[in-house]
Design a protein around this motif. Structure first.
Motif, PDB file in Angstrom:
ATOM      1  N   VAL A   1       0.969   2.994  16.330  1.00 33.91           N
ATOM      2  CA  VAL A   1       1.417   2.334  15.061  1.00 33.91           C
ATOM      3  C   VAL A   1       2.003   1.051  15.519  1.00 33.91           C
ATOM      4  O   VAL A   1       2.777   1.008  16.052  1.00 33.91           O
ATOM      5  N   ILE A   2       1.018  -0.026  15.017  1.00 33.47           N
ATOM      6  CA  ILE A   2       1.440  -1.501  15.482  1.00 33.47           C
ATOM      7  C   ILE A   2       2.279  -2.055  14.425  1.00 33.47           C
ATOM      8  O   ILE A   2       2.234  -1.897  13.478  1.00 33.47           O
ATOM      9  N   SER A   3       3.722  -2.635  15.105  1.00 35.07           N
ATOM     10  CA  SER A   3       4.578  -2.929  14.193  1.00 35.07           C
ATOM     11  C   SER A   3       4.553  -4.275  13.809  1.00 35.07           C
ATOM     12  O   SER A   3       4.768  -5.088  12.711  1.00 35.07           O
ATOM     13  N   GLU A   4       3.904  -5.064  14.775  1.00 32.28           N
ATOM     14  CA  GLU A   4       3.752  -6.459  14.766  1.00 32.28           C
ATOM     15  C   GLU A   4       2.662  -7.247  14.912  1.00 32.28           C
ATOM     16  O   GLU A   4       1.991  -8.191  14.211  1.00 32.28           O
ATOM     17  N   ALA A   5       2.066  -7.014  16.070  1.00 28.68           N
ATOM     18  CA  ALA A   5       0.932  -7.707  16.709  1.00 28.68           C
ATOM     19  C   ALA A   5      -0.272  -7.845  15.481  1.00 28.68           C
ATOM     20  O   ALA A   5      -0.540  -6.806  14.904  1.00 28.68           O
ATOM     21  N   ALA A   6      -0.869  -9.042  15.383  1.00 31.43           N
ATOM     22  CA  ALA A   6      -1.698  -9.623  14.189  1.00 31.43           C
ATOM     23  C   ALA A   6      -3.103  -9.567  14.227  1.00 31.43           C
ATOM     24  O   ALA A   6      -3.532  -9.992  13.491  1.00 31.43           O
ATOM     25  N   PRO A   7      -3.772  -9.225  15.423  1.00 31.66           N
ATOM     26  CA  PRO A   7      -5.148  -9.610  15.597  1.00 31.66           C
ATOM     27  C   PRO A   7      -5.735  -8.916  14.390  1.00 31.66           C
ATOM     28  O   PRO A   7      -5.913  -7.625  14.364  1.00 31.66           O
ATOM     29  N   ARG A   8      -6.575  -9.800  13.766  1.00 30.55           N
ATOM     30  CA  ARG A   8      -7.278  -9.268  12.631  1.00 30.55           C
ATOM     31  C   ARG A   8      -8.618  -8.098  13.091  1.00 30.55           C
ATOM     32  O   ARG A   8      -8.660  -6.975  12.244  1.00 30.55           O
ATOM     33  N   PRO A   9      -9.187  -8.131  14.093  1.00 36.94           N
ATOM     34  CA  PRO A   9     -10.267  -7.369  14.157  1.00 36.94           C
ATOM     35  C   PRO A   9      -9.943  -5.841  14.387  1.00 36.94           C
ATOM     36  O   PRO A   9     -10.821  -4.950  14.148  1.00 36.94           O
ATOM     37  N   ILE A  10      -8.674  -5.787  14.883  1.00 41.61           N
ATOM     38  CA  ILE A  10      -8.184  -4.404  15.050  1.00 41.61           C
ATOM     39  C   ILE A  10      -8.167  -3.390  13.739  1.00 41.61           C
ATOM     40  O   ILE A  10      -8.397  -2.165  14.078  1.00 41.61           O
ATOM     41  N   THR A  11      -8.087  -4.014  12.857  1.00 40.99           N
ATOM     42  CA  THR A  11      -8.099  -3.035  11.600  1.00 40.99           C
ATOM     43  C   THR A  11      -9.377  -3.476  10.809  1.00 40.99           C
ATOM     44  O   THR A  11      -9.679  -3.217   9.627  1.00 40.99           O
ATOM     45  N   GLN A  12     -10.159  -4.289  11.358  1.00 39.71           N
ATOM     46  CA  GLN A  12     -11.433  -4.554  10.708  1.00 39.71           C
ATOM     47  C   GLN A  12     -12.608  -4.308  11.574  1.00 39.71           C
ATOM     48  O   GLN A  12     -12.937  -3.137  12.030  1.00 39.71           O
ATOM     49  N   GLU A  13     -13.585  -5.214  12.058  1.00 37.70           N
ATOM     50  CA  GLU A  13     -14.627  -4.852  12.874  1.00 37.70           C
ATOM     51  C   GLU A  13     -14.464  -3.926  14.306  1.00 37.70           C
ATOM     52  O   GLU A  13     -15.195  -3.232  14.568  1.00 37.70           O
ATOM     53  N   LEU A  14     -13.227  -3.957  14.612  1.00 35.40           N
ATOM     54  CA  LEU A  14     -12.829  -3.195  15.852  1.00 35.40           C
ATOM     55  C   LEU A  14     -12.000  -2.204  15.643  1.00 35.40           C
ATOM     56  O   LEU A  14     -11.213  -1.720  16.474  1.00 35.40           O
ATOM     57  N   GLY A  15     -11.780  -1.663  14.377  1.00 34.61           N
ATOM     58  CA  GLY A  15     -11.178  -0.891  14.090  1.00 34.61           C
ATOM     59  C   GLY A  15     -11.300   0.693  14.722  1.00 34.61           C
ATOM     60  O   GLY A  15     -12.357   0.971  15.260  1.00 34.61           O
ATOM     61  N   THR A  16     -10.240   1.317  15.046  1.00 30.04           N
ATOM     62  CA  THR A  16     -10.578   2.739  15.668  1.00 30.04           C
ATOM     63  C   THR A  16      -9.597   3.793  14.915  1.00 30.04           C
ATOM     64  O   THR A  16      -8.618   3.511  14.328  1.00 30.04           O
ATOM     65  N   PRO A  17      -9.837   5.056  14.986  1.00 25.51           N
ATOM     66  CA  PRO A  17      -9.104   6.158  13.936  1.00 25.51           C
ATOM     67  C   PRO A  17      -7.780   6.230  14.407  1.00 25.51           C
ATOM     68  O   PRO A  17      -6.731   6.783  13.764  1.00 25.51           O
ATOM     69  N   TYR A  18      -7.470   5.559  15.556  1.00 25.06           N
ATOM     70  CA  TYR A  18      -5.967   5.980  16.462  1.00 25.06           C
ATOM     71  C   TYR A  18      -5.371   4.832  16.190  1.00 25.06           C
ATOM     72  O   TYR A  18      -4.118   4.817  16.607  1.00 25.06           O
ATOM     73  N   ILE A  19      -5.771   3.614  15.561  1.00 24.89           N
ATOM     74  CA  ILE A  19      -4.420   2.589  15.393  1.00 24.89           C
ATOM     75  C   ILE A  19      -4.504   2.306  14.349  1.00 24.89           C
ATOM     76  O   ILE A  19      -5.369   2.070  13.509  1.00 24.89           O
ATOM     77  N   PHE A  20      -3.050   2.382  13.632  1.00 27.29           N
ATOM     78  CA  PHE A  20      -2.750   1.967  12.440  1.00 27.29           C
ATOM     79  C   PHE A  20      -1.633   0.480  12.528  1.00 27.29           C
ATOM     80  O   PHE A  20      -1.237   0.451  13.469  1.00 27.29           O
ATOM     81  N   ARG A  21      -1.706  -0.128  11.650  1.00 26.15           N
ATOM     82  CA  ARG A  21      -0.680  -1.289  11.673  1.00 26.15           C
ATOM     83  C   ARG A  21       0.017  -1.495  10.331  1.00 26.15           C
ATOM     84  O   ARG A  21      -0.440  -1.524   9.148  1.00 26.15           O
ATOM     85  N   THR A  22       1.372  -1.174  10.505  1.00 29.17           N
ATOM     86  CA  THR A  22       2.461  -1.354   9.484  1.00 29.17           C
ATOM     87  C   THR A  22       2.970  -2.827   9.341  1.00 29.17           C
ATOM     88  O   THR A  22       3.331  -3.129   8.151  1.00 29.17           O
ATOM     89  N   GLY A  23       2.482  -3.561  10.483  1.00 25.50           N
ATOM     90  CA  GLY A  23       2.889  -5.166  10.294  1.00 25.50           C
ATOM     91  C   GLY A  23       1.483  -5.460   9.488  1.00 25.50           C
ATOM     92  O   GLY A  23       0.677  -4.966   8.970  1.00 25.50           O
ATOM     93  N   PHE A  24       1.420  -7.047   9.175  1.00 23.44           N
ATOM     94  CA  PHE A  24       0.385  -7.721   8.502  1.00 23.44           C
ATOM     95  C   PHE A  24      -0.768  -7.942   9.430  1.00 23.44           C
ATOM     96  O   PHE A  24      -0.672  -8.309  11.030  1.00 23.44           O
TER      97      PHE A  24
END
Lengths: 291, 393
Positions: free
Chosen positions: B120-143
């Motif tokens: 669960v990412i609290s801050e780091a903001a790289p966009r692809p990680i919740t877009q084209e490079l998303g994986t079932p294991y990474i969530f982001r509570t930051g923006f």
């Protein structure tokens, strides 16, 4: 036209700040052949000690005068304790001195961080100099104009001191040939301590006077060090006139570069350095070095 | 003698099995934060925020003890990866949280997917990680980068009524990206960014750039500066009388609590945006701010809220699965459904990115005279921004 005038003044402000640092660094090198890489750290110490004094007394001018004195005193102790034992080493211990001053960059930054923390701090602008004035339609903060006056006044004072005072003559003799000066009965060792104290005191003055303008933080030491080194190289090691002219040159180049070619600002600064080094390897007003 | 050795071995075996059984009952959470270097202060805030959340839960979920292990990722991708491996393989944590430095999030992506370890990412903001490079294991509570900037661009050029904006930001991929997002948002609302100035991140003197702003003569100036540079920028912007002529708006970092407290009156009136402010006037946020103050004796910052939020998401999901966080598929399902109200509302979108509220804040004296980021506007349900358009799904 107004914008150009605005930039000229801004470049001059930056130049004057650089001059305070470069003058000290240049004199120290000229006389002692010590490249004091911790020069930026004394600048930072000046700012932080100034900040502490402002916080304790609420009086900016007290900090303005006392902080540089305290740092000069610290510089004298520093020179006696750490640099003096190195002069007798092989080749004057140049490499050892450089490494020592690099080491102190880390020591000072850690000391400052442990006392003041890593937060961003600022020195409030003194009441009399806050606000701005409009000169021919150009809007300029009073404090910045004060920095220009301060820099020019100090340049004149230093020049007068070095050219006309007895101590200044001894300093010049030391710069030209330390061994000969010693042979003539000048206490070169004491001259070294005094020059070092004066040099770092000037750096501290730059620190405390940049506080209301640029803020106070750990990291300001390295930011200024690189540019100061460039100024000293361009102006010529050991030359006060060189330090003044190179400071203004680099200050203006940086300011105009940022305004008109923002992508190439650093390039412009280095271009000047490379150009000077190619055609005048000792700098614009450098003294021919034998070492 | 032989019997004795046998007995000893058996005893060791029993103890080992019992030991591992004990470990299985624990909920092990790895906290990856850059606790040394320039991000030490934000990291400390994040860890304090997370610790507060775990303590409020009584240090346990469904009778299982929460064990946290903090590792320093030094804001370096290769260190982050090594530390993640250590946490996963030697400490056997069930879930990771934290990460402030963006490249570190990208560096962990492959390993976590392989290892099937949730983060669960609290801050780091790289966009692809919740877009084209998303994986079932990474969530982001930051923006995600752009998530707050695009809607703020819209807000500035509609609600705030600015039509011509100058962008001034530090020269980096992040700074340029945000400048583009503001531009896109503003254009959508009928305005335009007329000039973009990108200056070195270590800029000491902004005066030369002010001349360019004066030339462009905009309705407002949007700025992105952080830390020492933000302080200098605010100070100099005011010194040159720019603030009266061109209202200053900017990213939340520009008016971070530490910055405005050092800057004082020169920061007054600056409008910024973020997914949180300590001054949000809701019972939930007040509860958080009070609890944080009481526990740590200091004011919570944006990273405190970030750490608290990420830890709360983990706690909520752990509670939903009855403490059985070792069952990763179940835990991931539970995470997707998490909704939080403290310190500010979030839920996850289909790409495991938190949907935030956007808070428009103005620097002004709060109760007691200290400067605060008072909330002057709120836009709810801000989803992440897809510069190339959201995929149809």
């Amino acid at each position: 036209m107004q914008l150009v005038a605005f930039q000229v003044v801004n470049g001059l402000v930056y130049g004057m700040l650089l001059f305070l640092l470069a003058a000290g660094l240049s004199l120290i090198f000229g006389l002692m052949r010590v490249l004091n890489l911790a020069h930026g750290s004394f600048y930072m110490l000046g700012a932080f000690i100034g900040l502490a004094l402002v916080q304790a007394t609420g009086n900016y001018w007290l900090a303005f005068f006392v902080a540089p004195l305290l740092v000069a005193l610290l510089g004298a102790v520093f020179e006696i304790l750490f640099l003096r034992p190195l002069y007798r080493r092989e080749h004057g211990g140049h490499l050892d001195q450089m490494l020592l001053t690099v080491g102190f960059i880390f020591v000072f930054v850690d000391v400052v961080r442990s006392i003041w923390g890593g937060d961003v701090l600022g020195i409030p602008t003194p009441e009399a100099l806050s606000g701005a004035v409009s000169i021919f339609g150009v809007f300029l903060p009073k404090y910045r104009l004060f920095i220009i006056v301060l820099g020019l006044a100090l340049a004149a004072t230093l020049w007068f001191f070095i050219e006309y005072s007895r101590l200044g003559a001894m300093l010049r003799a030391g710069v030209d040939d330390a061994d000969m000066a010693e042979g003539l009965g000048i206490n070169v060792s004491r001259m070294f301590t005094l020059t070092f104290a004066l040099g770092v005191g000037l750096a501290a003055l730059a620190g405390v006077s940049s506080g209301p303008m640029l803020g106070v933080h750990t990291g300001m030491d390295l930011e200024i060090l690189i540019v100061t080194l460039i100024v000293v190289v361009v102006g010529g090691m050991g030359s006060l006139k060189g330090a003044l002219i190179a400071s203004i040159l680099i200050g203006e180049a940086d300011t105009f570069g940022k305004a008109y070619f923002p992508e190439a600002t650093m390039f412009l600064t280095y271009l000047i350095m490379v150009g000077v080094l190619l055609f005048r390897p000792t700098g614009l007003f450098g003294i021919r070095q034998d070492a | 003698m032989r019997t004795y050795t046998h007995a000893l071995w058996s005893l060791a075996l029993v103890w080992a099995v019992a030991g591992s059984a004990g470990a299985a009952d624990e909920i092990k959470i790895g906290l990856l934060y850059p606790t040394s270097g320039i991000y030490a202060a934000p990291a400390k805030q994040g860890i304090q925020g997370a610790t507060l959340a775990f303590e409020e839960a009584g240090g346990q979920v469904a009778g299982r003890k929460i064990v946290t292990i903090v590792e320093d990722d030094e804001a370096k991708p290769e260190v982050a990866l090594a530390k993640a491996k250590k946490l996963a393989e030697s400490d056997r944590v069930n879930v990771l949280m934290g990460i402030i430095w963006s490249p570190n999030a990208m560096a962990l992506r492959g390993y976590l997917s392989e290892r099937k370890l949730p983060l669960v990412i609290s801050e780091a903001a790289p966009r692809p990680i919740t877009q084209e490079l998303g994986t079932p294991y990474i969530f982001r509570t930051g923006f995600a980068s752009g998530q707050l900037d695009y809607p703020f661009g819209q807000y500035a050029c509609s609600k705030l009524g600015y039509k011509k904006i100058v962008v001034i930001a530090f020269d980096s991929i992040f700074g340029r990206e945000l400048g583009d997002f503001i531009d896109a948002g503003c254009k959508q609302a009928g305005g335009a960014v007329v000039e973009k100035i990108y200056a070195p991140v270590e800029t000491a003197d902004f005066a030369p750039y002010f001349a360019r702003i004066q030339q462009a003569n905009p309705d407002a100036v949007w700025a992105l500066w952080a830390g020492a540079a933000a302080l200098r920028f605010l100070k100099q912007y005011d010194d040159f009388g720019m603030k009266q002529k061109y209202p200053l708006i900017g990213h939340g970092a520009l008016t971070d609590e530490a910055v405005i407290n050092a800057a004082g009156s020169v920061a007054q009136g600056v409008v910024s945006y973020y997914n949180w402010s300590p001054a949000i006037d809701t019972p939930e946020n007040k509860r958080f701010v009070e609890a944080y103050r009481k526990r740590w004796g200091s004011e919570p910052g944006v990273y405190s809220a970030g750490g608290y939020r990420a830890a709360s998401a983990i706690l909520a999901a752990a509670k939903a699965v009855g403490g059985d966080v070792a069952n990763t598929p179940k835990f991931l399902e539970a995470l997707k459904a998490v909704r939080l109200d403290i310190p500010s509302p979030i839920r996850f979108d289909a790409h495991q990115q938190a949907v935030h509220s956007l808070y428009i804040r103005r620097v002004q004296p709060g109760p007691g005279g200290k400067l605060v980021n008072a909330v002057i506007g709120e836009v709810r349900g801000i989803e992440q921004y897809w510069p190339k358009g959201k995929p149809a799904k």
